[in-house]
Scaffold this motif. Structure first.
Motif, PDB file in Angstrom:
ATOM      1  N   SER A 112     -62.822   7.177 -11.444  1.00  0.00           N
ATOM      2  CA  SER A 112     -63.526   6.512 -12.560  1.00  0.00           C
ATOM      3  C   SER A 112     -64.147   7.554 -13.600  1.00  0.00           C
ATOM      4  O   SER A 112     -64.366   6.935 -15.027  1.00  0.00           O
ATOM      5  CB  SER A 112     -65.018   5.668 -11.627  1.00  0.00           C
ATOM      6  OG  SER A 112     -66.197   5.914 -12.951  1.00  0.00           O
ATOM      7  N   ASP A 113     -64.532   8.462 -13.563  1.00  0.00           N
ATOM      8  CA  ASP A 113     -64.447   9.781 -14.850  1.00  0.00           C
ATOM      9  C   ASP A 113     -63.589   9.878 -15.440  1.00  0.00           C
ATOM     10  O   ASP A 113     -63.276  10.700 -16.416  1.00  0.00           O
ATOM     11  CB  ASP A 113     -65.300  10.972 -13.576  1.00  0.00           C
ATOM     12  CG  ASP A 113     -66.589  11.206 -13.443  1.00  0.00           C
ATOM     13  OD1 ASP A 113     -67.589   9.484 -13.905  1.00  0.00           O
ATOM     14  OD2 ASP A 113     -67.302  11.823 -12.273  1.00  0.00           O
ATOM     15  N   ARG A 115     -60.914   8.038 -15.545  1.00  0.00           N
ATOM     16  CA  ARG A 115     -60.658   7.163 -16.699  1.00  0.00           C
ATOM     17  C   ARG A 115     -61.856   6.978 -18.367  1.00  0.00           C
ATOM     18  O   ARG A 115     -62.227   6.942 -19.417  1.00  0.00           O
ATOM     19  CB  ARG A 115     -61.167   5.891 -16.432  1.00  0.00           C
ATOM     20  CG  ARG A 115     -60.331   4.869 -15.566  1.00  0.00           C
ATOM     21  CD  ARG A 115     -60.649   3.880 -14.291  1.00  0.00           C
ATOM     22  NE  ARG A 115     -59.489   3.208 -13.979  1.00  0.00           N
ATOM     23  CZ  ARG A 115     -58.823   2.331 -12.881  1.00  0.00           C
ATOM     24  NH1 ARG A 115     -60.023   2.098 -12.914  1.00  0.00           N
ATOM     25  NH2 ARG A 115     -58.218   2.154 -11.859  1.00  0.00           N
ATOM     26  N   GLY A 116     -63.382   6.916 -17.675  1.00  0.00           N
ATOM     27  CA  GLY A 116     -64.433   7.926 -18.934  1.00  0.00           C
ATOM     28  C   GLY A 116     -63.813   8.727 -19.683  1.00  0.00           C
ATOM     29  O   GLY A 116     -64.535   8.502 -20.841  1.00  0.00           O
ATOM     30  N   CYS A 117     -63.285   9.876 -18.993  1.00  0.00           N
ATOM     31  CA  CYS A 117     -62.904  11.004 -20.354  1.00  0.00           C
ATOM     32  C   CYS A 117     -61.781  10.269 -21.465  1.00  0.00           C
ATOM     33  O   CYS A 117     -62.585  11.244 -21.931  1.00  0.00           O
ATOM     34  CB  CYS A 117     -62.175  11.850 -19.344  1.00  0.00           C
ATOM     35  SG  CYS A 117     -63.397  13.227 -17.990  1.00  0.00           S
ATOM     36  N   PHE A 118     -61.501   9.150 -21.077  1.00  0.00           N
ATOM     37  CA  PHE A 118     -60.181   8.929 -21.982  1.00  0.00           C
ATOM     38  C   PHE A 118     -60.930   7.543 -22.813  1.00  0.00           C
ATOM     39  O   PHE A 118     -59.998   6.905 -23.566  1.00  0.00           O
ATOM     40  CB  PHE A 118     -58.898   7.967 -21.158  1.00  0.00           C
ATOM     41  CG  PHE A 118     -58.140   9.313 -21.029  1.00  0.00           C
ATOM     42  CD1 PHE A 118     -57.624  10.232 -21.463  1.00  0.00           C
ATOM     43  CD2 PHE A 118     -58.419   9.835 -19.215  1.00  0.00           C
ATOM     44  CE1 PHE A 118     -56.733  11.615 -21.577  1.00  0.00           C
ATOM     45  CE2 PHE A 118     -57.856  10.404 -18.881  1.00  0.00           C
ATOM     46  CZ  PHE A 118     -56.922  11.898 -19.931  1.00  0.00           C
ATOM     47  N   SER A 119     -61.601   7.205 -22.700  1.00  0.00           N
ATOM     48  CA  SER A 119     -62.704   5.946 -23.244  1.00  0.00           C
ATOM     49  C   SER A 119     -63.268   6.173 -24.303  1.00  0.00           C
ATOM     50  O   SER A 119     -63.242   5.306 -25.800  1.00  0.00           O
ATOM     51  CB  SER A 119     -63.671   5.432 -22.041  1.00  0.00           C
ATOM     52  OG  SER A 119     -64.580   6.238 -22.138  1.00  0.00           O
ATOM     53  N   ASN A 120     -63.641   7.647 -25.137  1.00  0.00           N
ATOM     54  CA  ASN A 120     -64.636   7.943 -25.890  1.00  0.00           C
ATOM     55  C   ASN A 120     -62.798   9.021 -26.508  1.00  0.00           C
ATOM     56  O   ASN A 120     -63.870  10.501 -27.046  1.00  0.00           O
ATOM     57  CB  ASN A 120     -65.741   8.442 -26.183  1.00  0.00           C
ATOM     58  CG  ASN A 120     -66.297   7.383 -25.441  1.00  0.00           C
ATOM     59  OD1 ASN A 120     -66.658   6.211 -25.907  1.00  0.00           O
ATOM     60  ND2 ASN A 120     -67.000   7.714 -24.286  1.00  0.00           N
ATOM     61  N   LEU A 121     -62.084   9.525 -26.960  1.00  0.00           N
ATOM     62  CA  LEU A 121     -60.598  10.153 -27.148  1.00  0.00           C
ATOM     63  C   LEU A 121     -61.487   9.564 -29.036  1.00  0.00           C
ATOM     64  O   LEU A 121     -61.574   8.986 -29.570  1.00  0.00           O
ATOM     65  CB  LEU A 121     -59.970   9.788 -26.965  1.00  0.00           C
ATOM     66  CG  LEU A 121     -58.757  10.074 -25.700  1.00  0.00           C
ATOM     67  CD1 LEU A 121     -57.552  10.131 -25.561  1.00  0.00           C
ATOM     68  CD2 LEU A 121     -59.597  11.474 -25.249  1.00  0.00           C
ATOM     69  N   LYS A 122     -61.682  11.304 -29.436  1.00  0.00           N
ATOM     70  CA  LYS A 122     -61.484  11.021 -30.872  1.00  0.00           C
ATOM     71  C   LYS A 122     -60.138  11.131 -31.698  1.00  0.00           C
ATOM     72  O   LYS A 122     -59.429  10.984 -31.421  1.00  0.00           O
ATOM     73  CB  LYS A 122     -62.444  13.051 -31.308  1.00  0.00           C
ATOM     74  CG  LYS A 122     -63.760  12.732 -30.922  1.00  0.00           C
ATOM     75  CD  LYS A 122     -65.221  14.255 -31.575  1.00  0.00           C
ATOM     76  CE  LYS A 122     -65.534  14.809 -30.486  1.00  0.00           C
ATOM     77  NZ  LYS A 122     -66.202  15.767 -31.110  1.00  0.00           N
ATOM     78  N   ASP A 123     -60.326  10.510 -32.475  1.00  0.00           N
ATOM     79  CA  ASP A 123     -59.338  10.725 -33.623  1.00  0.00           C
ATOM     80  C   ASP A 123     -58.670  11.820 -33.891  1.00  0.00           C
ATOM     81  O   ASP A 123     -59.435  13.029 -34.421  1.00  0.00           O
ATOM     82  CB  ASP A 123     -59.801  10.164 -34.740  1.00  0.00           C
ATOM     83  CG  ASP A 123     -59.804   8.214 -34.822  1.00  0.00           C
ATOM     84  OD1 ASP A 123     -60.457   7.715 -34.324  1.00  0.00           O
ATOM     85  OD2 ASP A 123     -60.979   8.509 -35.815  1.00  0.00           O
ATOM     86  N   GLY A 124     -56.978  11.841 -33.672  1.00  0.00           N
ATOM     87  CA  GLY A 124     -56.290  12.855 -34.304  1.00  0.00           C
ATOM     88  C   GLY A 124     -56.538  14.054 -33.020  1.00  0.00           C
ATOM     89  O   GLY A 124     -56.026  14.964 -32.959  1.00  0.00           O
ATOM     90  N   HIS A 125     -56.557  13.129 -31.919  1.00  0.00           N
ATOM     91  CA  HIS A 125     -56.426  13.700 -29.935  1.00  0.00           C
ATOM     92  C   HIS A 125     -55.054  14.096 -30.345  1.00  0.00           C
ATOM     93  O   HIS A 125     -54.860  12.994 -30.593  1.00  0.00           O
ATOM     94  CB  HIS A 125     -57.470  13.624 -29.112  1.00  0.00           C
ATOM     95  CG  HIS A 125     -57.638  14.106 -27.808  1.00  0.00           C
ATOM     96  ND1 HIS A 125     -58.078  14.426 -27.497  1.00  0.00           N
ATOM     97  CD2 HIS A 125     -56.349  13.882 -26.866  1.00  0.00           C
ATOM     98  CE1 HIS A 125     -57.776  15.669 -26.319  1.00  0.00           C
ATOM     99  NE2 HIS A 125     -57.214  14.758 -26.019  1.00  0.00           N
ATOM    100  N   PRO A 126     -54.628  15.280 -29.532  1.00  0.00           N
ATOM    101  CA  PRO A 126     -53.103  15.468 -29.914  1.00  0.00           C
ATOM    102  C   PRO A 126     -52.582  14.261 -28.434  1.00  0.00           C
ATOM    103  O   PRO A 126     -52.923  13.983 -26.949  1.00  0.00           O
ATOM    104  CB  PRO A 126     -52.631  16.699 -28.941  1.00  0.00           C
ATOM    105  CG  PRO A 126     -54.309  17.461 -29.093  1.00  0.00           C
ATOM    106  CD  PRO A 126     -55.336  16.599 -29.542  1.00  0.00           C
ATOM    107  N   VAL A 127     -51.545  13.713 -28.884  1.00  0.00           N
ATOM    108  CA  VAL A 127     -50.795  12.978 -28.138  1.00  0.00           C
ATOM    109  C   VAL A 127     -49.421  12.795 -28.303  1.00  0.00           C
ATOM    110  O   VAL A 127     -48.529  13.032 -29.458  1.00  0.00           O
ATOM    111  CB  VAL A 127     -51.082  11.063 -28.485  1.00  0.00           C
ATOM    112  CG1 VAL A 127     -50.442  10.230 -28.107  1.00  0.00           C
ATOM    113  CG2 VAL A 127     -52.718  11.341 -28.645  1.00  0.00           C
TER     114      VAL A 127
END
Length: 273
Positions: A112-113, A115-127
């Motif tokens: 659960s935590d 999933r929460g970490c990925f719900s508010n990624l900033k623009d430009g986060h490495p992908v």
């Protein structure tokens, strides 16, 4: 042989841990009890580093025992959700290795935590993204890594440094399916390294378990008495190892057959031990 293999392993090599049921090694009076072999597999080298027998319900204990037989320093251990637990990560940590373990409902609070970490990624986060096309299907994967050291302390999950998310989309003849997977990490790889690491874990299924069934018909083997099933299963894995180390021309199946026909070739292969 294991000493030679250890010398061939590189920094960051993936050691995949997984169990395989010996489906035929069960008497009628044993009910649902299934014997298993748990293997630690060097994905890049396509070699089995350790194999431990496990009865039904003891796969986790066998996996920890197998990991303790290997020099893990500088290696990355991968496993499914069964192995995402404090006992397993403590064993890997004590051996100096890193880990990338599938995160599912058996660690509900941690998932659960994550999933929460990925719900508010900033623009430009490495992908990072990768794509494969084979056997009439196309699969695209996108990977992201986030830091989660504080959550490791909160959940008392020793060594947790981050989470990973991989979105996979598969197109098979126009039928499109998608899946999102999460992983617990003990180090912070780049998204590109993450995708490679998770992909390398598949080798234990594709290059070991599948090959055992195709070349040795392990699922159909009826050895059942005492330690016989486990002993013969170890010999099958060792046979694959020595044949894979042979550098002569020919497919794996041809080499296995040739070893039964040609005594000189058999001796040359066994020198790989």
């Amino acid at each position: 042989m294991l000493a030679d293999v250890a010398a061939l392993l590189n920094e960051g090599d993936v050691v995949a841990i997984d169990g395989k049921a010996l489906r035929g090694a069960r008497d009628k009076d044993e009910g649902a009890r299934t014997r298993m072999m748990v293997s630690a597999y060097a994905s890049r080298l396509r070699l089995t580093l350790a194999t431990v027998t496990a009865d039904r319900g003891t796969e986790l204990d066998a996996a920890i025992e197998a990991l303790r037989l290997i020099a893990l320093k500088g290696k990355v251990v991968t496993g499914d959700a069964l192995h995402c637990n404090r006992r397993t990560v403590a064993a890997i940590n004590s051996g100096g290795g890193d880990w990338c373990l599938a995160l599912k409902g058996n660690q509900e609070s941690l998932l659960s935590d994550a999933r929460g970490c990925f719900s508010n990624l900033k623009d430009g986060h490495p992908v990072a993204s990768s794509a494969d096309t084979a056997h009439g299907r196309k699969e695209t994967r996108t990977g992201v890594v986030v830091s989660a050291k504080a959550l490791g302390e909160y959940h008392e999950f020793p060594g947790l440094k981050g989470f990973a998310e991989i979105d996979a989309t598969r197109d098979t003849g126009g039928k499109v399916t998608s899946q999102t997977r999460y992983f617990a990490l003990s180090w912070m790889p780049t998204p590109e390294v993450l995708l490679t690491t998770v992909r390398d874990h598949c080798a234990i299924e594709n290059a070991l378990h599948w090959q055992l069934d195709v070349s040795f018909r392990e699922d159909a083997a009826r050895n059942r008495k005492d330690n016989g099933p486990g002993n013969i299963a170890v010999l099958r894995r060792r046979a694959l190892d020595v044949v894979r180390r042979d550098t002569s021309k020919g497919s794996l199946n041809i080499k296995l057959k040739r070893a039964g026909w040609d005594e000189a070739f058999l001796c040359s292969v066994l020198n790989g031990l």
